[in-house]
Design a protein around this motif. Structure first.
Motif, PDB file in Angstrom:
ATOM      1  N   ALA A   1       0.855  -1.184   0.000  1.00  0.00           N
ATOM      2  CA  ALA A   1       0.000   0.000   0.000  1.00  0.00           C
ATOM      3  C   ALA A   1       0.891   1.234   0.000  1.00  0.00           C
ATOM      4  N   ARG A   2       0.380   2.316  -0.499  1.00  0.00           N
ATOM      5  CA  ARG A   2       1.135   3.566  -0.544  1.00  0.00           C
ATOM      6  C   ARG A   2       0.642   4.506   0.549  1.00  0.00           C
ATOM      7  N   GLY A   3       1.608   5.137   1.238  1.00  0.00           N
ATOM      8  CA  GLY A   3       1.208   6.041   2.302  1.00  0.00           C
ATOM      9  C   GLY A   3       2.292   7.017   2.706  1.00  0.00           C
ATOM     10  N   HIS A   4       3.520   6.773   2.268  1.00  0.00           N
ATOM     11  CA  HIS A   4       4.645   7.652   2.609  1.00  0.00           C
ATOM     12  C   HIS A   4       5.258   8.217   1.335  1.00  0.00           C
TER      13      HIS A   4
ATOM     14  N   LYS B   1      -4.149  -4.067  13.145  1.00  0.00           N
ATOM     15  CA  LYS B   1      -3.578  -2.782  12.728  1.00  0.00           C
ATOM     16  C   LYS B   1      -2.062  -2.891  12.638  1.00  0.00           C
ATOM     17  N   ALA B   2      -1.508  -2.095  11.740  1.00  0.00           N
ATOM     18  CA  ALA B   2      -0.055  -1.989  11.608  1.00  0.00           C
ATOM     19  C   ALA B   2       0.298  -0.512  11.582  1.00  0.00           C
ATOM     20  N   PHE B   3       1.540  -0.216  11.908  1.00  0.00           N
ATOM     21  CA  PHE B   3       2.033   1.152  11.904  1.00  0.00           C
ATOM     22  C   PHE B   3       3.343   1.172  11.141  1.00  0.00           C
ATOM     23  N   SER B   4       3.517   2.172  10.300  1.00  0.00           N
ATOM     24  CA  SER B   4       4.768   2.309   9.556  1.00  0.00           C
ATOM     25  C   SER B   4       5.333   3.701   9.790  1.00  0.00           C
ATOM     26  N   GLY B   5       6.657   3.756   9.924  1.00  0.00           N
ATOM     27  CA  GLY B   5       7.353   5.022  10.085  1.00  0.00           C
ATOM     28  C   GLY B   5       8.264   5.215   8.892  1.00  0.00           C
ATOM     29  N   SER B   6       8.567   6.462   8.581  1.00  0.00           N
ATOM     30  CA  SER B   6       9.281   6.742   7.340  1.00  0.00           C
ATOM     31  C   SER B   6      10.304   7.860   7.490  1.00  0.00           C
ATOM     32  N   LYS B   7      11.174   7.944   6.489  1.00  0.00           N
ATOM     33  CA  LYS B   7      12.117   9.051   6.401  1.00  0.00           C
ATOM     34  C   LYS B   7      11.402  10.368   6.129  1.00  0.00           C
ATOM     35  N   ASP B   8      10.130  10.315   5.735  1.00  0.00           N
ATOM     36  CA  ASP B   8       9.373  11.550   5.494  1.00  0.00           C
ATOM     37  C   ASP B   8       8.820  12.152   6.786  1.00  0.00           C
ATOM     38  N   ASN B   9       9.274  11.631   7.938  1.00  0.00           N
ATOM     39  CA  ASN B   9       8.928  12.152   9.268  1.00  0.00           C
ATOM     40  C   ASN B   9       7.504  11.816   9.697  1.00  0.00           C
ATOM     41  N   SER B  10       6.868  10.844   9.070  1.00  0.00           N
ATOM     42  CA  SER B  10       5.481  10.538   9.421  1.00  0.00           C
ATOM     43  C   SER B  10       5.329   9.101   9.914  1.00  0.00           C
ATOM     44  N   ILE B  11       4.217   8.884  10.620  1.00  0.00           N
ATOM     45  CA  ILE B  11       3.792   7.553  11.048  1.00  0.00           C
ATOM     46  C   ILE B  11       2.402   7.340  10.479  1.00  0.00           C
ATOM     47  N   VAL B  12       2.181   6.195   9.847  1.00  0.00           N
ATOM     48  CA  VAL B  12       0.873   5.878   9.280  1.00  0.00           C
ATOM     49  C   VAL B  12       0.309   4.672  10.016  1.00  0.00           C
TER      50      VAL B  12
ATOM     51  N   VAL C   1      -4.932   6.656   9.555  1.00  0.00           N
ATOM     52  CA  VAL C   1      -4.547   8.030   9.896  1.00  0.00           C
ATOM     53  C   VAL C   1      -3.051   8.199   9.662  1.00  0.00           C
ATOM     54  N   THR C   2      -2.658   9.428   9.348  1.00  0.00           N
ATOM     55  CA  THR C   2      -1.245   9.771   9.193  1.00  0.00           C
ATOM     56  C   THR C   2      -0.881  10.819  10.226  1.00  0.00           C
ATOM     57  N   LEU C   3       0.167  10.537  10.986  1.00  0.00           N
ATOM     58  CA  LEU C   3       0.688  11.496  11.959  1.00  0.00           C
ATOM     59  C   LEU C   3       1.973  12.072  11.388  1.00  0.00           C
ATOM     60  N   SER C   4       2.038  13.389  11.316  1.00  0.00           N
ATOM     61  CA  SER C   4       3.264  14.008  10.814  1.00  0.00           C
ATOM     62  C   SER C   4       3.551  15.273  11.602  1.00  0.00           C
ATOM     63  N   PRO C   5       4.828  15.605  11.737  1.00  0.00           N
ATOM     64  CA  PRO C   5       5.209  16.780  12.517  1.00  0.00           C
ATOM     65  C   PRO C   5       4.848  18.065  11.798  1.00  0.00           C
ATOM     66  N   LYS C   6       4.767  19.131  12.561  1.00  0.00           N
ATOM     67  CA  LYS C   6       4.449  20.428  11.979  1.00  0.00           C
ATOM     68  C   LYS C   6       5.671  21.092  11.350  1.00  0.00           C
ATOM     69  N   TRP C   7       6.888  20.671  11.747  1.00  0.00           N
ATOM     70  CA  TRP C   7       8.070  21.301  11.188  1.00  0.00           C
ATOM     71  C   TRP C   7       8.372  20.755   9.801  1.00  0.00           C
ATOM     72  N   LYS C   8       9.021  21.547   9.021  1.00  0.00           N
ATOM     73  CA  LYS C   8       9.508  21.141   7.700  1.00  0.00           C
ATOM     74  C   LYS C   8      10.904  21.732   7.550  1.00  0.00           C
ATOM     75  N   ALA C   9      11.695  21.139   6.729  1.00  0.00           N
ATOM     76  CA  ALA C   9      13.059  21.633   6.527  1.00  0.00           C
ATOM     77  C   ALA C   9      13.021  22.900   5.690  1.00  0.00           C
TER      78      ALA C   9
END
Length: 95
Positions: free
Chosen positions: A19-22, A37-48, A59-67
């Protein structure tokens, strides 16, 4: 790549679904004890969070900061702080 790897492991009774999510590479995965349920973390700073049976993103959890780049523009693909490198779930699935 993942399907080829799974085939090499010779899991005859396992159905592999992708599946695509990151937007960048997945670096960590964990699954609830009951397999729902499963959870995936990524180099894109998010958890799905995923519904395993439906192979659907919950649901996708991602930080508010960006580079910030040199020109002041935001580019999450260039962010290196906040990469998700490990995930864990409690045995009761509450955390």
């Amino acid at each position: 790549f993942q399907r080829e790897f799974a085939r090499e492991l010779n899991f005859a009774e396992v159905d592999v679904t992708s599946a695509r999510g990151h937007s960048l590479s997945v670096t960590a995965v964990c699954v609830l004890k009951d397999g729902s349920k499963a959870f995936s973390g990524s180099k894109d700073n998010s958890i799905v969070a995923w519904d395993v049976e439906k192979a659907a993103r919950v649901v996708t959890l991602s930080p508010k900061w960006k580079a910030l780049l040199g020109d002041g523009k935001r580019n999450p693909r260039k962010a290196r702080h906040g990469e998700v490198l490990a995930l864990s779930v409690t045995s009761d699935g509450s955390y």
